[in-house]
Design an enzyme around this catalytic site. Sequence first.
Site, PDB file in Angstrom:
ATOM      1  N   ARG A  62      41.373 -15.125   1.729  1.00  0.00           N
ATOM      2  CA  ARG A  62      41.628 -14.659   3.619  1.00  0.00           C
ATOM      3  C   ARG A  62      42.501 -13.905   4.135  1.00  0.00           C
ATOM      4  O   ARG A  62      42.719 -12.870   4.607  1.00  0.00           O
ATOM      5  CB  ARG A  62      40.863 -15.113   4.676  1.00  0.00           C
ATOM      6  CG  ARG A  62      39.168 -15.674   4.730  1.00  0.00           C
ATOM      7  CD  ARG A  62      39.079 -16.631   5.360  1.00  0.00           C
ATOM      8  NE  ARG A  62      37.656 -16.656   5.927  1.00  0.00           N
ATOM      9  CZ  ARG A  62      36.897 -17.804   5.906  1.00  0.00           C
ATOM     10  NH1 ARG A  62      37.416 -18.712   6.411  1.00  0.00           N
ATOM     11  NH2 ARG A  62      35.360 -17.344   6.111  1.00  0.00           N
ATOM     12  N   ARG A 107      37.103 -24.154   0.088  1.00  0.00           N
ATOM     13  CA  ARG A 107      37.974 -24.443   1.512  1.00  0.00           C
ATOM     14  C   ARG A 107      39.032 -23.721   1.802  1.00  0.00           C
ATOM     15  O   ARG A 107      39.691 -22.936   2.735  1.00  0.00           O
ATOM     16  CB  ARG A 107      37.276 -25.058   2.633  1.00  0.00           C
ATOM     17  CG  ARG A 107      36.269 -25.329   3.400  1.00  0.00           C
ATOM     18  CD  ARG A 107      35.394 -24.511   3.930  1.00  0.00           C
ATOM     19  NE  ARG A 107      36.374 -24.474   5.535  1.00  0.00           N
ATOM     20  CZ  ARG A 107      35.392 -23.817   6.404  1.00  0.00           C
ATOM     21  NH1 ARG A 107      33.960 -23.368   5.857  1.00  0.00           N
ATOM     22  NH2 ARG A 107      36.143 -22.980   7.147  1.00  0.00           N
ATOM     23  N   PHE A 166      29.780 -14.754  19.445  1.00  0.00           N
ATOM     24  CA  PHE A 166      29.700 -13.767  18.318  1.00  0.00           C
ATOM     25  C   PHE A 166      28.284 -13.494  17.214  1.00  0.00           C
ATOM     26  O   PHE A 166      28.373 -12.870  16.223  1.00  0.00           O
ATOM     27  CB  PHE A 166      31.198 -13.934  17.483  1.00  0.00           C
ATOM     28  CG  PHE A 166      31.382 -15.033  17.055  1.00  0.00           C
ATOM     29  CD1 PHE A 166      30.502 -15.861  15.714  1.00  0.00           C
ATOM     30  CD2 PHE A 166      32.059 -16.728  17.404  1.00  0.00           C
ATOM     31  CE1 PHE A 166      30.716 -17.101  15.295  1.00  0.00           C
ATOM     32  CE2 PHE A 166      32.565 -17.458  17.264  1.00  0.00           C
ATOM     33  CZ  PHE A 166      32.026 -18.007  16.244  1.00  0.00           C
ATOM     34  N   ASN A 180      35.975 -11.304   7.610  1.00  0.00           N
ATOM     35  CA  ASN A 180      37.023 -11.882   6.707  1.00  0.00           C
ATOM     36  C   ASN A 180      36.265 -12.871   5.198  1.00  0.00           C
ATOM     37  O   ASN A 180      36.572 -13.716   4.472  1.00  0.00           O
ATOM     38  CB  ASN A 180      36.907 -13.537   7.185  1.00  0.00           C
ATOM     39  CG  ASN A 180      35.947 -14.087   7.745  1.00  0.00           C
ATOM     40  OD1 ASN A 180      34.577 -14.190   7.270  1.00  0.00           O
ATOM     41  ND2 ASN A 180      36.689 -15.242   8.305  1.00  0.00           N
ATOM     42  N   THR A 239      39.986 -19.421   9.005  1.00  0.00           N
ATOM     43  CA  THR A 239      38.975 -18.573   9.407  1.00  0.00           C
ATOM     44  C   THR A 239      39.323 -17.036   9.672  1.00  0.00           C
ATOM     45  O   THR A 239      38.737 -15.934   9.656  1.00  0.00           O
ATOM     46  CB  THR A 239      37.905 -19.027  10.760  1.00  0.00           C
ATOM     47  OG1 THR A 239      37.493 -20.024  10.125  1.00  0.00           O
ATOM     48  CG2 THR A 239      37.361 -17.926  11.346  1.00  0.00           C
ATOM     49  N   GLU A 258      22.103 -25.139   2.183  1.00  0.00           N
ATOM     50  CA  GLU A 258      23.113 -23.781   1.977  1.00  0.00           C
ATOM     51  C   GLU A 258      22.544 -22.730   0.740  1.00  0.00           C
ATOM     52  O   GLU A 258      21.984 -22.167   0.618  1.00  0.00           O
ATOM     53  CB  GLU A 258      24.819 -23.789   2.376  1.00  0.00           C
ATOM     54  CG  GLU A 258      24.922 -23.475   3.759  1.00  0.00           C
ATOM     55  CD  GLU A 258      26.277 -23.288   4.100  1.00  0.00           C
ATOM     56  OE1 GLU A 258      26.567 -23.444   5.100  1.00  0.00           O
ATOM     57  OE2 GLU A 258      27.207 -23.308   2.895  1.00  0.00           O
ATOM     58  N   HIS A 274      32.489 -16.599   3.079  1.00  0.00           N
ATOM     59  CA  HIS A 274      32.498 -18.330   3.180  1.00  0.00           C
ATOM     60  C   HIS A 274      32.171 -18.996   2.562  1.00  0.00           C
ATOM     61  O   HIS A 274      31.839 -18.715   1.559  1.00  0.00           O
ATOM     62  CB  HIS A 274      30.544 -18.092   4.007  1.00  0.00           C
ATOM     63  CG  HIS A 274      29.453 -19.459   4.268  1.00  0.00           C
ATOM     64  ND1 HIS A 274      30.142 -19.665   4.999  1.00  0.00           N
ATOM     65  CD2 HIS A 274      29.201 -20.148   2.907  1.00  0.00           C
ATOM     66  CE1 HIS A 274      29.269 -20.989   5.236  1.00  0.00           C
ATOM     67  NE2 HIS A 274      28.833 -21.281   3.887  1.00  0.00           N
ATOM     68  N   LYS A 319      31.053 -11.454   0.939  1.00  0.00           N
ATOM     69  CA  LYS A 319      30.378 -10.559   2.887  1.00  0.00           C
ATOM     70  C   LYS A 319      30.663  -9.383   2.316  1.00  0.00           C
ATOM     71  O   LYS A 319      31.274  -8.627   1.858  1.00  0.00           O
ATOM     72  CB  LYS A 319      31.411 -11.149   4.185  1.00  0.00           C
ATOM     73  CG  LYS A 319      30.603 -13.069   3.750  1.00  0.00           C
ATOM     74  CD  LYS A 319      31.647 -13.477   5.266  1.00  0.00           C
ATOM     75  CE  LYS A 319      31.337 -14.224   6.211  1.00  0.00           C
ATOM     76  NZ  LYS A 319      32.503 -15.420   7.289  1.00  0.00           N
ATOM     77  N   TYR A 372      23.378 -18.448   9.667  1.00  0.00           N
ATOM     78  CA  TYR A 372      24.222 -19.302  11.122  1.00  0.00           C
ATOM     79  C   TYR A 372      23.631 -19.841  12.245  1.00  0.00           C
ATOM     80  O   TYR A 372      24.461 -19.703  13.031  1.00  0.00           O
ATOM     81  CB  TYR A 372      25.206 -17.886  11.209  1.00  0.00           C
ATOM     82  CG  TYR A 372      25.891 -17.732  10.038  1.00  0.00           C
ATOM     83  CD1 TYR A 372      27.793 -18.696   9.705  1.00  0.00           C
ATOM     84  CD2 TYR A 372      26.216 -16.197   9.457  1.00  0.00           C
ATOM     85  CE1 TYR A 372      27.865 -17.948   8.928  1.00  0.00           C
ATOM     86  CE2 TYR A 372      27.289 -16.525   8.977  1.00  0.00           C
ATOM     87  CZ  TYR A 372      27.681 -17.028   8.933  1.00  0.00           C
ATOM     88  OH  TYR A 372      29.073 -16.951   7.924  1.00  0.00           O
TER      89      TYR A 372
HETATM   90  P1  ADP Z   1      34.580 -20.709   9.031  1.00  0.00           P
HETATM   91  O1  ADP Z   1      33.709 -19.253   7.935  1.00  0.00           O
HETATM   92  O2  ADP Z   1      36.253 -20.623   8.843  1.00  0.00           O
HETATM   93  O3  ADP Z   1      33.323 -21.402   8.218  1.00  0.00           O
HETATM   94  P2  ADP Z   1      33.127 -20.440  11.748  1.00  0.00           P
HETATM   95  O4  ADP Z   1      32.038 -21.450  10.476  1.00  0.00           O
HETATM   96  O5  ADP Z   1      33.917 -21.314  12.544  1.00  0.00           O
HETATM   97  O6  ADP Z   1      34.272 -20.499   9.846  1.00  0.00           O
HETATM   98  O7  ADP Z   1      32.609 -19.146  11.890  1.00  0.00           O
HETATM   99  C1  ADP Z   1      31.422 -18.285  11.196  1.00  0.00           C
HETATM  100  C2  ADP Z   1      31.973 -17.828  10.863  1.00  0.00           C
HETATM  101  O8  ADP Z   1      31.717 -16.544  11.660  1.00  0.00           O
HETATM  102  C3  ADP Z   1      33.427 -16.922  10.620  1.00  0.00           C
HETATM  103  O9  ADP Z   1      33.705 -17.059   9.006  1.00  0.00           O
HETATM  104  C4  ADP Z   1      33.589 -15.777  10.814  1.00  0.00           C
HETATM  105  O10 ADP Z   1      33.009 -14.692   9.614  1.00  0.00           O
HETATM  106  C5  ADP Z   1      32.720 -15.859  12.193  1.00  0.00           C
HETATM  107  N1  ADP Z   1      33.065 -16.131  13.616  1.00  0.00           N
HETATM  108  C6  ADP Z   1      34.367 -17.022  13.875  1.00  0.00           C
HETATM  109  N2  ADP Z   1      34.398 -16.810  14.869  1.00  0.00           N
HETATM  110  C7  ADP Z   1      34.742 -15.579  15.124  1.00  0.00           C
HETATM  111  C8  ADP Z   1      34.649 -15.342  17.052  1.00  0.00           C
HETATM  112  N3  ADP Z   1      35.794 -15.168  17.255  1.00  0.00           N
HETATM  113  N4  ADP Z   1      34.923 -13.749  16.713  1.00  0.00           N
HETATM  114  C9  ADP Z   1      34.001 -13.606  15.515  1.00  0.00           C
HETATM  115  N5  ADP Z   1      33.854 -13.785  14.790  1.00  0.00           N
HETATM  116  C10 ADP Z   1      33.866 -15.203  14.645  1.00  0.00           C
HETATM  117 MG    MG Z   2      32.084 -22.349   8.870  1.00  0.00          MG
END
Ligand code: ADP
Ligand code: MG
Length: 140
Positions: free
Chosen positions: A104, A87, A59, A114, A93, A128, A117, A11, A51
């Site tokens: 992370r 993962r 968010f 973070n 996350t 994807e 992805h 990212k 997304y």
């Molecule tokens: P992951 O990337 O671990 O699969 P999610 O699919 O839940 O996590 O969320 C997608 C992305 O959205 C996260 O990697 C992060 O960049 C962003 N994100 C998730 N939760 C939050 C939050 N509470 N506030 C801001 N950004 C968030």
């Molecule tokens: Mg995710």
Amino acid sequence: MALERTFSIIKPDATERNLTGAVNAKIEEAGLRIVAQKRIQMTRGQAETFYAVHKERPFFGELVDFMISAPVVVQVLEGENAITKYRDVMGATNPEQAAEGTIRKAFAKSIGENSVHGSDAAETAAMEIAQFFSGNEIVG
Ligand code: ADP
Ligand code: MG
């Protein structure tokens, strides 16, 4: 065990800090093989499509703005149980909850910024990968 492919993004927070190689080292140390990789500037449309599952989340706007704020590196990773394995290597996350040794934990700035992805299931991995790579760009 099954040889799988998963989709990864390094990212903007990581590409901006010149951490592409450091992230790739962790990927390869985990036994995953980078079988496709390119650095791109995502468009707003690409980020919104990617997304879309999160479009009702508070968010979402911030996430799309972040994903187009600097180049990203999109990748296909291959290995035994690659989806789960990546993962695990990524970590939680929220970096405050990420385990020692994960990407992370090492690099993420916040729950939003973070660093990486990774796909969460076989179906999402296939979708994807198809959004960003054609078959002949993936060489295993
Ligand atoms: P992951 O990337 O671990 O699969 P999610 O699919 O839940 O996590 O969320 C997608 C992305 O959205 C996260 O990697 C992060 O960049 C962003 N994100 C998730 N939760 C939050 C939050 N509470 N506030 C801001 N950004 C968030
Ligand atoms: Mg995710």
